[in-house]
Design a protein around this motif. Structure first.
Motif, mmCIF file in Angstrom:
data_model
loop_
_atom_site.group_PDB
_atom_site.id
_atom_site.type_symbol
_atom_site.label_atom_id
_atom_site.label_comp_id
_atom_site.label_asym_id
_atom_site.label_seq_id
_atom_site.Cartn_x
_atom_site.Cartn_y
_atom_site.Cartn_z
ATOM 1 N N SER A 11 0.493 -1.547 0.032
ATOM 2 C CA SER A 11 -0.092 -0.108 0.121
ATOM 3 C C SER A 11 1.166 1.320 0.051
ATOM 4 O O SER A 11 0.031 2.345 -0.016
ATOM 5 C CB SER A 11 -1.161 0.319 1.072
ATOM 6 N N LEU A 12 2.002 0.823 0.124
ATOM 7 C CA LEU A 12 3.089 2.668 0.213
ATOM 8 C C LEU A 12 2.932 3.235 -0.787
ATOM 9 O O LEU A 12 3.398 4.414 -0.503
ATOM 10 C CB LEU A 12 4.333 1.962 0.892
ATOM 11 N N ASP A 13 2.811 2.604 -2.752
ATOM 12 C CA ASP A 13 2.182 3.736 -3.196
ATOM 13 C C ASP A 13 1.475 4.662 -3.009
ATOM 14 O O ASP A 13 1.814 6.154 -3.631
ATOM 15 C CB ASP A 13 2.392 2.486 -5.076
ATOM 16 N N LYS A 14 0.276 4.417 -2.373
ATOM 17 C CA LYS A 14 -0.296 5.608 -2.085
ATOM 18 C C LYS A 14 -0.213 6.237 -1.439
ATOM 19 O O LYS A 14 -0.475 7.988 -1.015
ATOM 20 C CB LYS A 14 -1.666 4.854 -1.302
ATOM 21 N N LEU A 15 1.191 6.530 -0.892
ATOM 22 C CA LEU A 15 1.811 7.446 -0.168
ATOM 23 C C LEU A 15 2.677 8.811 -0.677
ATOM 24 O O LEU A 15 3.228 9.395 -0.982
ATOM 25 C CB LEU A 15 2.882 7.061 1.539
ATOM 26 N N ILE A 16 2.946 8.379 -2.365
ATOM 27 C CA ILE A 16 4.213 9.126 -2.842
ATOM 28 C C ILE A 16 2.622 9.726 -4.553
ATOM 29 O O ILE A 16 1.616 9.337 -4.929
ATOM 30 C CB ILE A 16 4.657 8.150 -3.855
ATOM 31 N N ALA A 17 3.003 11.087 -4.999
ATOM 32 C CA ALA A 17 2.027 10.942 -5.471
ATOM 33 C C ALA A 17 3.105 13.197 -6.119
ATOM 34 O O ALA A 17 4.069 13.234 -5.853
ATOM 35 C CB ALA A 17 1.039 12.713 -4.371
ATOM 36 N N LYS A 18 2.169 12.946 -7.494
ATOM 37 C CA LYS A 18 2.935 14.254 -8.239
ATOM 38 C C LYS A 18 1.974 14.908 -8.131
ATOM 39 O O LYS A 18 1.162 14.653 -9.275
ATOM 40 C CB LYS A 18 3.171 13.371 -9.595
ATOM 41 N N LYS A 31 -0.842 22.883 -4.929
ATOM 42 C CA LYS A 31 -1.533 22.668 -4.006
ATOM 43 C C LYS A 31 -0.682 21.027 -3.730
ATOM 44 O O LYS A 31 -1.502 20.177 -4.524
ATOM 45 C CB LYS A 31 -3.040 22.496 -4.423
ATOM 46 N N VAL A 32 0.660 20.516 -2.687
ATOM 47 C CA VAL A 32 1.354 19.927 -2.401
ATOM 48 C C VAL A 32 0.295 19.036 -1.519
ATOM 49 O O VAL A 32 0.083 18.033 -1.962
ATOM 50 C CB VAL A 32 2.343 20.347 -1.982
ATOM 51 N N VAL A 33 -0.216 18.869 -0.316
ATOM 52 C CA VAL A 33 -0.672 18.689 0.577
ATOM 53 C C VAL A 33 -1.572 19.616 0.775
ATOM 54 O O VAL A 33 -1.735 20.146 1.821
ATOM 55 C CB VAL A 33 0.341 17.269 1.145
ATOM 56 N N SER A 34 -3.178 18.470 0.793
ATOM 57 C CA SER A 34 -4.253 19.320 2.575
ATOM 58 C C SER A 34 -4.512 17.652 3.029
ATOM 59 O O SER A 34 -4.665 17.015 2.683
ATOM 60 C CB SER A 34 -4.740 20.091 1.402
ATOM 61 N N VAL A 35 -4.376 17.988 4.443
ATOM 62 C CA VAL A 35 -5.356 16.487 5.037
ATOM 63 C C VAL A 35 -5.545 17.851 6.710
ATOM 64 O O VAL A 35 -4.843 18.753 6.198
ATOM 65 C CB VAL A 35 -3.703 16.186 5.643
ATOM 66 N N PRO A 36 -6.313 16.636 7.804
ATOM 67 C CA PRO A 36 -6.460 17.678 8.564
ATOM 68 C C PRO A 36 -5.810 18.441 9.387
ATOM 69 O O PRO A 36 -6.398 19.514 9.607
ATOM 70 C CB PRO A 36 -7.764 16.463 9.387
ATOM 71 N N GLU A 37 -4.452 18.121 9.605
ATOM 72 C CA GLU A 37 -3.390 18.760 10.478
ATOM 73 C C GLU A 37 -2.924 20.022 9.976
ATOM 74 O O GLU A 37 -2.765 20.613 10.659
ATOM 75 C CB GLU A 37 -2.608 17.593 10.256
ATOM 76 N N TYR A 38 -3.571 19.998 8.496
ATOM 77 C CA TYR A 38 -2.001 20.785 8.360
ATOM 78 C C TYR A 38 -2.352 21.130 6.220
ATOM 79 O O TYR A 38 -2.464 20.019 5.287
ATOM 80 C CB TYR A 38 -0.539 21.159 8.269
#
Length: 367
Positions: A11-18, A31-38
């Motif tokens: 499942s580790l591929d899901k942690l990588i994005a472009k 927009k690099v990352v948008s999660v509830p924490e930051y």
């Protein structure tokens, strides 16, 4: 289902994005990352243009000017400086020069100082490069890291910290350990992001001099647990991959699996038999220094072309099968990679005559 400890290794591929670099009237926004924490975004702003952002809930936002110079109202923010804006305030900046600006958003700090430009104060040289703290608040943190080519940090994990990387430049070798203590390695190039949840063991190595922008939850030294000390133990695969880059001076040659490397069993992959003549040529080209990619559409049909589900079921099975046949290769893709030469049994002029195929391959190599 086989029991797993921690995250499933597949499942580790899901942690990588472009992340998508979107064109705007003033430049580009990613927009690099948008999660509830930051949240983290990066803007490339043309000189004289204005960039406006919508504040995120009760988050404050810290601007970091990597290159150039911006102004927020009357506040000038020069290169390698920061300014924090309180939650709910209008966020609009004007580029005084061509500028690259990172926006770090996270929970507001009661002790936050708003509206005044400041420079980072915590810069540390490391045996693997350098690290500079950009934000250190009760709710979120941000860093700028440089990993030198050939250098590497420790294999570590965090119990509380949740973090995301964005590769500004260079190429990073990322080692992740999950499942039953299994390692997987990912090469992250410019513009790629990844997220590391709590408890996931990870290690960074430089395939090139690499600049990483990190955003995370609260950062505490006491929450870093070393598994392997990078100052004493070598990072697996880093040296061989660096050596491989020097060796590979040939073409990128991609071979399909079923019907090319092995017999076509129409979906019953466990019964596939290796085609020894084909594997001998593949291994010969590998030894000559060509980049050998193997690709396949295995498991795509039964998963209705959902490549992630196909990957989870089929990647490790296929990789182990190829290794048992003695096939030499650099990358295995469940999909079609970028390449100079493709050999595919579904191609219009494919023939199982491997003497003729080798002749055709070498003719294309010499072009």
């Amino acid at each position: 289902m086989t029991a797993q400890y921690g995250l499933d290794i597949n499942s580790l591929d899901k942690l990588i994005a472009k992340p998508r670099r979107a064109k705007k009237s003033w430049g580009y926004l990613t927009k690099v990352v948008s999660v509830p924490e930051y949240e983290l975004s990066v803007a490339e702003i043309d000189r004289g243009k204005k960039c406006a952002l919508v504040p995120v809930g009760n988050f404050e936002t810290t601007f970091y000017v990597e290159h150039g110079e911006i102004a927020l109202g009357k506040t000038k923010v020069p290169e390698k400086s920061l300014v924090t804006v309180a939650p709910g305030e209008s966020i609009e900046c004007t580029a005084k020069k061509q500028s690259r600006v990172y926006f770090f958003s996270g929970p507001a700090d009661s002790k936050g100082r708003y509206g005044t430009a400041f420079a980072p104060t915590d810069h540390r040289d490391k045996y693997w490069g350098e690290i500079e703290t950009l934000v250190s608040s009760a709710g979120y943190s941000a860093k700028r890291m440089v990993v030198k080519k050939g250098a590497y940090a420790s294999l570590e994990f965090h119990c509380n910290k949740f973090e995301s990387y964005y590769i500004q430049s260079g190429k990073l070798l990322l080692r992740l350990r999950a499942g039953r203590g299994e390692d997987r390695f990912f090469e992250l190039g410019e513009g790629v992001s990844n997220t590391i949840p709590q408890g996931l063991m990870h290690q960074r190595g430089g395939l090139e001099d690499t600049v990483i922008i990190e955003i995370a939850t609260k950062d505490e030294d006491s929450d870093s647990y070393l598994v392997e000390d990078g100052a004493r133990m070598k990072m697996p695969q880093l040296a061989s991959r660096l050596a491989g880059e020097k060796k590979l001076r040939g073409k990128r040659i991609s071979f399909d699996l079923d019907g090319v490397i092995c017999t076509n069993t129409e979906g019953d992959y466990a019964k596939a038999k290796p085609i020894k003549e084909a594997i001998a040529i593949v291994n010969k080209l590998y030894d000559e220094g060509h980049q050998i990619n193997l690709f396949t559409a295995r498991f795509m049909g039964r998963h209705k072309n959902d490549w992630k589900s196909a990957y989870e079921e089929g990647y490790m099975f296929t990789k182990k099968q190829l290794e048992s046949w003695g096939v030499k290769f650099h990358e295995l893709f469940l999909g079609k990679p970028s390449s100079d030469i493709f050999i595919d049994d579904r191609a219009l002029f494919f023939t199982p005559d491997w003497k003729l195929l080798e002749t055709e391959i070498r003719a294309m190599i010499d072009r």
